[in-house]
Design a protein around this motif. Structure first.
Motif, PDB file in Angstrom:
ATOM      1  N   SER A  16       0.851  -1.202   0.000  1.00 16.80           N
ATOM      2  CA  SER A  16       0.000   0.000   0.000  1.00 16.80           C
ATOM      3  C   SER A  16       0.880   1.244   0.000  1.00 16.80           C
ATOM      4  O   SER A  16       1.930   1.276   0.654  1.00 16.80           O
ATOM      5  N   LEU A  17       0.389   2.257  -0.709  1.00 16.44           N
ATOM      6  CA  LEU A  17       1.103   3.526  -0.778  1.00 16.44           C
ATOM      7  C   LEU A  17       1.057   4.220   0.582  1.00 16.44           C
ATOM      8  O   LEU A  17       0.048   4.172   1.269  1.00 16.44           O
ATOM      9  N   VAL A  18       2.160   4.863   0.992  1.00 14.47           N
ATOM     10  CA  VAL A  18       2.199   5.606   2.255  1.00 14.47           C
ATOM     11  C   VAL A  18       2.705   7.023   1.968  1.00 14.47           C
ATOM     12  O   VAL A  18       3.692   7.207   1.252  1.00 14.47           O
ATOM     13  N   GLU A  19       1.976   8.003   2.501  1.00 13.10           N
ATOM     14  CA  GLU A  19       2.392   9.419   2.359  1.00 13.10           C
ATOM     15  C   GLU A  19       3.078   9.836   3.645  1.00 13.10           C
ATOM     16  O   GLU A  19       2.563   9.602   4.725  1.00 13.10           O
ATOM     17  N   ILE A  20       4.221  10.478   3.496  1.00 14.11           N
ATOM     18  CA  ILE A  20       4.925  10.964   4.694  1.00 14.11           C
ATOM     19  C   ILE A  20       4.893  12.486   4.714  1.00 14.11           C
ATOM     20  O   ILE A  20       5.240  13.139   3.721  1.00 14.11           O
ATOM     21  N   GLU A  21       4.440  13.040   5.840  1.00 14.11           N
ATOM     22  CA  GLU A  21       4.454  14.498   6.008  1.00 14.11           C
ATOM     23  C   GLU A  21       5.269  14.809   7.258  1.00 14.11           C
ATOM     24  O   GLU A  21       5.118  14.140   8.272  1.00 14.11           O
ATOM     25  N   ALA A  22       6.125  15.824   7.168  1.00 15.36           N
ATOM     26  CA  ALA A  22       6.895  16.243   8.352  1.00 15.36           C
ATOM     27  C   ALA A  22       6.560  17.691   8.660  1.00 15.36           C
ATOM     28  O   ALA A  22       6.551  18.538   7.758  1.00 15.36           O
ATOM     29  N   ASP A  23       6.256  17.942   9.918  1.00 16.29           N
ATOM     30  CA  ASP A  23       5.934  19.310  10.332  1.00 16.29           C
ATOM     31  C   ASP A  23       6.968  19.753  11.368  1.00 16.29           C
ATOM     32  O   ASP A  23       7.351  18.989  12.257  1.00 16.29           O
ATOM     33  N   MET A  24       7.422  20.991  11.244  1.00 18.27           N
ATOM     34  CA  MET A  24       8.522  21.497  12.078  1.00 18.27           C
ATOM     35  C   MET A  24       7.964  22.564  13.019  1.00 18.27           C
ATOM     36  O   MET A  24       7.298  23.490  12.568  1.00 18.27           O
ATOM     37  N   ASN A  25       8.189  22.433  14.328  1.00 15.24           N
ATOM     38  CA  ASN A  25       7.782  23.482  15.256  1.00 15.24           C
ATOM     39  C   ASN A  25       9.011  23.957  16.023  1.00 15.24           C
ATOM     40  O   ASN A  25       9.540  23.268  16.893  1.00 15.24           O
ATOM     41  N   LEU A  26       9.475  25.200  15.665  1.00 19.02           N
ATOM     42  CA  LEU A  26      10.731  25.704  16.228  1.00 19.02           C
ATOM     43  C   LEU A  26      10.558  26.207  17.657  1.00 19.02           C
ATOM     44  O   LEU A  26      11.531  26.407  18.378  1.00 19.02           O
ATOM     45  N   GLY A  93      12.772  21.060   6.901  1.00 18.33           N
ATOM     46  CA  GLY A  93      13.714  21.952   7.580  1.00 18.33           C
ATOM     47  C   GLY A  93      14.320  22.994   6.649  1.00 18.33           C
ATOM     48  O   GLY A  93      15.158  23.781   7.063  1.00 18.33           O
ATOM     49  N   GLY A  94      13.934  22.941   5.376  1.00 23.12           N
ATOM     50  CA  GLY A  94      14.449  23.903   4.415  1.00 23.12           C
ATOM     51  C   GLY A  94      15.907  23.666   4.059  1.00 23.12           C
ATOM     52  O   GLY A  94      16.595  24.549   3.546  1.00 23.12           O
ATOM     53  N   LEU A  95      16.414  22.470   4.331  1.00 19.72           N
ATOM     54  CA  LEU A  95      17.825  22.180   4.063  1.00 19.72           C
ATOM     55  C   LEU A  95      18.074  21.843   2.607  1.00 19.72           C
ATOM     56  O   LEU A  95      19.177  22.014   2.092  1.00 19.72           O
ATOM     57  N   ILE A  96      17.051  21.305   1.957  1.00 25.82           N
ATOM     58  CA  ILE A  96      17.138  21.054   0.507  1.00 25.82           C
ATOM     59  C   ILE A  96      15.817  21.439  -0.136  1.00 25.82           C
ATOM     60  O   ILE A  96      14.810  21.606   0.559  1.00 25.82           O
ATOM     61  N   GLU A  97      15.848  21.560  -1.458  1.00 26.63           N
ATOM     62  CA  GLU A  97      14.602  21.845  -2.176  1.00 26.63           C
ATOM     63  C   GLU A  97      14.491  20.925  -3.372  1.00 26.63           C
ATOM     64  O   GLU A  97      15.453  20.781  -4.132  1.00 26.63           O
ATOM     65  N   PHE A  98      13.372  20.270  -3.505  1.00 25.23           N
ATOM     66  CA  PHE A  98      13.097  19.494  -4.728  1.00 25.23           C
ATOM     67  C   PHE A  98      11.606  19.224  -4.795  1.00 25.23           C
ATOM     68  O   PHE A  98      10.883  19.398  -3.810  1.00 25.23           O
ATOM     69  N   ASN A  99      11.149  18.796  -5.981  1.00 20.59           N
ATOM     70  CA  ASN A  99       9.729  18.512  -6.141  1.00 20.59           C
ATOM     71  C   ASN A  99       9.494  17.010  -5.938  1.00 20.59           C
ATOM     72  O   ASN A  99       9.903  16.201  -6.766  1.00 20.59           O
ATOM     73  N   PRO A 100       8.836  16.624  -4.832  1.00 28.38           N
ATOM     74  CA  PRO A 100       8.683  15.189  -4.548  1.00 28.38           C
ATOM     75  C   PRO A 100       7.517  14.516  -5.278  1.00 28.38           C
ATOM     76  O   PRO A 100       7.295  13.325  -5.105  1.00 28.38           O
ATOM     77  N   GLU A 101       6.833  15.292  -6.118  1.00 30.91           N
ATOM     78  CA  GLU A 101       5.656  14.728  -6.796  1.00 30.91           C
ATOM     79  C   GLU A 101       6.022  13.537  -7.690  1.00 30.91           C
ATOM     80  O   GLU A 101       7.041  13.569  -8.377  1.00 30.91           O
ATOM     81  N   LYS A 102       5.173  12.540  -7.692  1.00 29.41           N
ATOM     82  CA  LYS A 102       5.326  11.335  -8.527  1.00 29.41           C
ATOM     83  C   LYS A 102       6.649  10.608  -8.332  1.00 29.41           C
ATOM     84  O   LYS A 102       7.198  10.013  -9.270  1.00 29.41           O
ATOM     85  N   LYS A 103       7.199  10.710  -7.113  1.00 25.58           N
ATOM     86  CA  LYS A 103       8.435   9.990  -6.802  1.00 25.58           C
ATOM     87  C   LYS A 103       8.201   9.134  -5.557  1.00 25.58           C
ATOM     88  O   LYS A 103       7.453   9.529  -4.669  1.00 25.58           O
ATOM     89  N   MET A 104       8.843   7.958  -5.517  1.00 25.21           N
ATOM     90  CA  MET A 104       8.750   7.107  -4.327  1.00 25.21           C
ATOM     91  C   MET A 104      10.153   6.734  -3.863  1.00 25.21           C
ATOM     92  O   MET A 104      11.045   6.532  -4.689  1.00 25.21           O
ATOM     93  N   PHE A 105      10.314   6.666  -2.536  1.00 26.28           N
ATOM     94  CA  PHE A 105      11.630   6.360  -1.969  1.00 26.28           C
ATOM     95  C   PHE A 105      11.551   5.137  -1.057  1.00 26.28           C
ATOM     96  O   PHE A 105      10.684   5.065  -0.185  1.00 26.28           O
TER      97      PHE A 105
END
Ligand SMILES: [Zn+2]
Length: 501
Positions: A16-26, A93-105
């Protein structure tokens, strides 16, 4: 905006597909929390990801990081979430930038940031394809299975840094290409037919089993060569088709026992009688396929059948009837395919001498009956061929005639299989015919009808037994490319029920 990063989780045969979301609270105390039914291995991911990020020359964000694995109702199993979680943290965390759409890791991270091989990669790449994902990043070692899925670009990654460099266009990776996959037929021939002395009846039964996908039961004294015969069966089955290679590889990948990248030979599995029902059928806390599924598209050999606990044999009924296994869990049910030829072997009694022309059986007649009663009727009902395998006499060993090789026999088997695939317009075989199909394809002439009538009366055959006889007779006729089941075909099929009921 919170970006979504995709990965998957094995969920039975399909992932099954899994979506990962990360939220940062400084503004909160630094901590990393993973929610969304992660198992303990996924929880441990926090430590691996933290070290991998630091050792890949990035700063691990000093913040409260909430990582959500969605959908929340599917249990997340495995260590392969690391790569996706690490990228999600870097992105949030803003350490890198890329478009994660239609990609799986997919991939577990070592503490130094290397990507380690994972279990069940093929099923996850298939899930990616179903979800319309275009690029899948997998551990290098899992490339051979991942490229079996067409229509998705596969990238092999060695480390977190390598993945980041590709995604940020610093250094692009090349997509892996699919190599032509072929079934390696000769590789699993442990025992060649030409090596087996005597045992003409048993060898013939094996050919029929292979040609019509019939289950086989051998009864014989210790040392009569039952194991050798069973091993010879795997070598005369037709080579795996491409879709069978994908199915079989997927199951072995999910079990974590994938040899050399992919499975391209027919499996031969012989679990010991002390095996638990979970290892035989599948399941467990992190559900894995059992022996019946590892034998999918091949042979399952149960030696010393009466020694298997009755409850273990009882659970064999479902795979034998439905060609798959259903495992119930707290969060729904899982399925694994399990279509195999069952071959069983056993002694005729405890001492092994019952029925031997030269040796004396030491068992009381009631013990002989009790010994054979250990195997349940429903299991025997699913076995079409029952034969006796006698101990060979010295002359039979000595006078080894020139025997046909497994390769020559496989050609005969292929002829019969081709007739069946034309008959059923599918991969169905004679042993899988239902009663309507038996009526349609196993018509008898007058002479054969009389023989069947006589046999039914003499041996008190049940309807089920008659159907078994007809299915076997159909396969014998197919081996001769004969459209009509003749008197001889039926008479031969009667030989293979010598010891039933
Ligand atoms: Zn005995």
């Amino acid at each position: 905006m919170i970006e979504k990063i995709y990965t998957a989780t094995p969920n039975g045969y399909l992932a099954s597909l899994v979506e990962i979301e990360a939220d940062m609270n400084l503004n909160s105390l630094p901590a990393t929390i993973i929610v969304g039914l992660p198992d303990t291995v996924v929880q441990e991911s926090r430590e691996r990801v933290r070290s991998a990020i630091k050792n890949s020359s990035f700063q691990y964000p000093v913040a409260r990081i909430s990582i959500n694995l969605a959908p929340g109702d599917i249990p997340k199993v495995g260590s392969h979430f690391d790569l996706a979680i690490a990228l999600s943290v870097l992105l949030a965390g803003g350490l890198i930038e890329f478009n994660p759409e239609k990609k799986m890791f997919i991939g577990e991270l070592a503490l130094d940031g290397r990507v380690r091989p994972s279990v069940g990669v093929l099923s996850m790449v298939m899930a990616a394809k179903r979800a319309g994902i275009k690029e899948v990043f997998v551990p290098m070692a899992n490339i051979p299975e991942a490229v079996l899925v067409s229509g998705v670009s596969i990238y092999g990654v060695e480390s977190l840094v390598q993945a980041v460099e590709h995604l940020t266009d610093a250094e692009r990776l090349k997509p892996e290409t699919k190599k032509a996959i072929t079934s390696e037929i000769g590789k699993n021939i442990e025992v060649d037919f030409s090596e087996i002395a005597g045992q003409q009846l048993a060898k013939r039964a094996l050919i029929i089993a292979a040609a019509g996908f019939h289950n086989l039961r051998m009864v014989g004294s210790p040392g009569s060569g039952k194991t050798m015969l069973a091993k010879a069966l795997a070598g005369i089955l037709p080579s795996l088709t491409e879709s069978e290679i994908v199915e079989t590889t997927n199951i072995h990948s999910l079990s974590g026992k994938l040899p050399s990248g992919l499975v391209n030979v027919r499996p031969f599995r012989s679990p010991h009688h002390t095996a638990s029902s979970i290892s035989l059928i599948g399941g467990g806390i992190r559900p894995k396929p059992g022996e019946v599924s590892l034998a999918h598209n091949g042979v399952l050999f149960l030696d010393e059948l009466p020694e298997f606990p009755r409850n273990v044999l009882e659970v064999m009924r479902q795979p034998l009837e439905e060609r798959c296994v259903t495992i119930s869990r707290a969060h729904g049910t899982l399925k694994f395919p399990a279509r195999f030829i069952l071959v069983t072997a056993q002694n005729p009694c405890h001492c092994g001498n019952h029925g031997d022309p030269l040796l004396v059986c030491q068992c009381h007649p009631s013990e002989v009956i009790k010994y054979n009663k250990k195997i349940s009727g429903p299991l025997l009902d699913r076995i079409d061929l029952h034969i006796q395998v006698p101990r060979l006499k010295y002359e039979e060993f000595k006078n080894v005639s020139v025997n046909e090789s497994s390769e020559q026999i496989r050609k005969q088997v292929m002829v019969a299989r081709e007739i069946q695939s034309k008959r059923f317009q599918s991969s169905k075989t004679n042993s899988e015919m239902n009663s309507n199909e038996i009526k349609k394809y196993c018509e008898l002439d007058k002479e054969s009808e009389n023989l069947l009538h006589k046999a039914a009366d003499t041996f008190q055959l049940s309807g089920r037994s008659i159907n078994r006889l007809l299915k076997v007779a159909r396969t014998i006729a197919d081996l001769e490319s004969s459209q009509q089941i003749s008197h001889n075909h039926l008479a031969e099929s009667l030989q293979y029920r010598q010891i039933t009921e």
